[in-house]
Scaffold this motif. Structure first.
Motif: not given
Length: 335
Positions: A241-251
């Protein structure tokens, strides 16, 4: 004695009269020849001047503010340069007297720079992306200024070179055309670089997502055999979930070219759907963990708990397929 003196005086008078007549005939013929030569020179120069004015007026008439002006000039200028070169050849055959020598030189230099101006103009418009375009623009302006200077200095009876105002407008139009052309090309290059940068960042998010994407249902086997392993699965889901959150931030940090919103939104939908899937699965795992804490529960009954999570996984797959299609098209358009 007197008779002899009178005879000598008569002879002298006759001789003087004859000499006077000869001198009058000579000087009359000489001055007639000189005046005729001047007149022929002036007629030839007047013809040259008239031809130059006619050609320059014709070029000046080509000016307009439309986008077609550049093409019209490129189509017309070469033939006009040829005509001016023919006039230059004719001017070379004219021999000016000392009286007109300086004026002739001004006319010749003016015509030479007139031709040079049009040749610079042709080269500039034909190759607007020439790396020396600034130098070429300076050459164009210099030759035009010299042309004006020498034509202004030139003078003869009833003749003058009058450059039309639109010639200066044509030069201004042409230099502006080159500057605009260069700017558009730079903008294209900047736009291309932005698109490549956008692609690279999208590709990075996509690559990390591929490493993250998992069907967690297959990971339930070990916790169902050893209840203590539910905590390990729960911990993994938190990390994902944290990785998914970071990907959204990168986006969110990606700058988006105007025409690339579709692929951006497609990846955004994919990340959000995957986030929803993990959260749904994590919640269901917690339910399963409680249900199996004190008693055995059939696998079929436990699997039935994951209907929502499975639906969300199907949604992830749908968004994934949609994104991959756009991604491949995007990649193909660049490389």
């Amino acid at each position: 004695m007197q008779i002899k003196s009178k005879s000598k005086l008569l002879k002298f008078s006759i001789l003087l009269g004859i000499l006077t007549i000869i001198m009058l005939v000579f000087f009359s013929t000489y001055y007639f020849s000189i005046n005729n030569s001047f007149k022929n020179y002036e007629n030839n120069i007047n013809s040259v001047v008239s031809s130059i004015n006619k050609i320059n007026d014709n070029i000046g008439s080509l000016y307009s503010t439309s986008e077609d002006t550049t093409k019209i000039l490129l189509d017309s200028l070469p033939s006009k340069v040829n005509l001016l070169n023919n006039i230059k050849h004719k001017l070379n055959t004219i021999n000016p007297s000392a009286k007109y020598k300086k004026s002739y030189e001004y006319l010749y230099k003016g015509l030479d720079n007139n031709i040079l101006t049009y040749n610079h103009l042709i080269n500039l418009l034909k190759e607007p992306l020439n790396k020396d375009y600034e130098k070429n623009i300076n050459k164009l302006n210099d030759s035009f200024d010299s042309c004006q200077k020498y034509y202004t200095l030139f003078s003869t009876k009833n003749s003058a070179i009058l450059l039309p105002n639109n010639l200066k407008n044509i030069i201004i139009h042409s230099t502006n055309y080159v500057y605009d052309y260069m700017r558009k090309e730079r903008d294209k290059e900047i736009s291309k670089n932005q698109i490549i940068e956008f692609y690279n960042k999208i590709d990075e998010v996509y690559s990390q997502f591929n490493s993250l994407k998992t069907d967690y249902l297959v990971q339930l086997k070990n916790p169902r055999e050893d209840h203590k392993l539910y905590d390990s699965l729960d911990s993994k889901l938190d990390k994902d979930l944290e990785k998914a959150k970071n990907l959204k931030k990168m986006l969110y940090e990606i700058s988006i070219p105007e025409d690339k919103m579709n692929i951006y939104n497609s990846l955004k939908n994919l990340l959000y759907s995957y986030d929803n899937y993990i959260q749904s699965f994590k919640y269901t795992v917690s339910i399963e963990k409680i249900k199996t804490s004190n008693k055995a529960v059939k696998v079929e009954e436990l699997d039935a708990l994951y209907i929502d999570a499975n639906n969300k996984l199907s949604e992830v797959d749908m968004y994934y397929d949609s994104f991959v299609k756009l991604y491949n098209e995007f990649k193909k358009s660049i490389y």
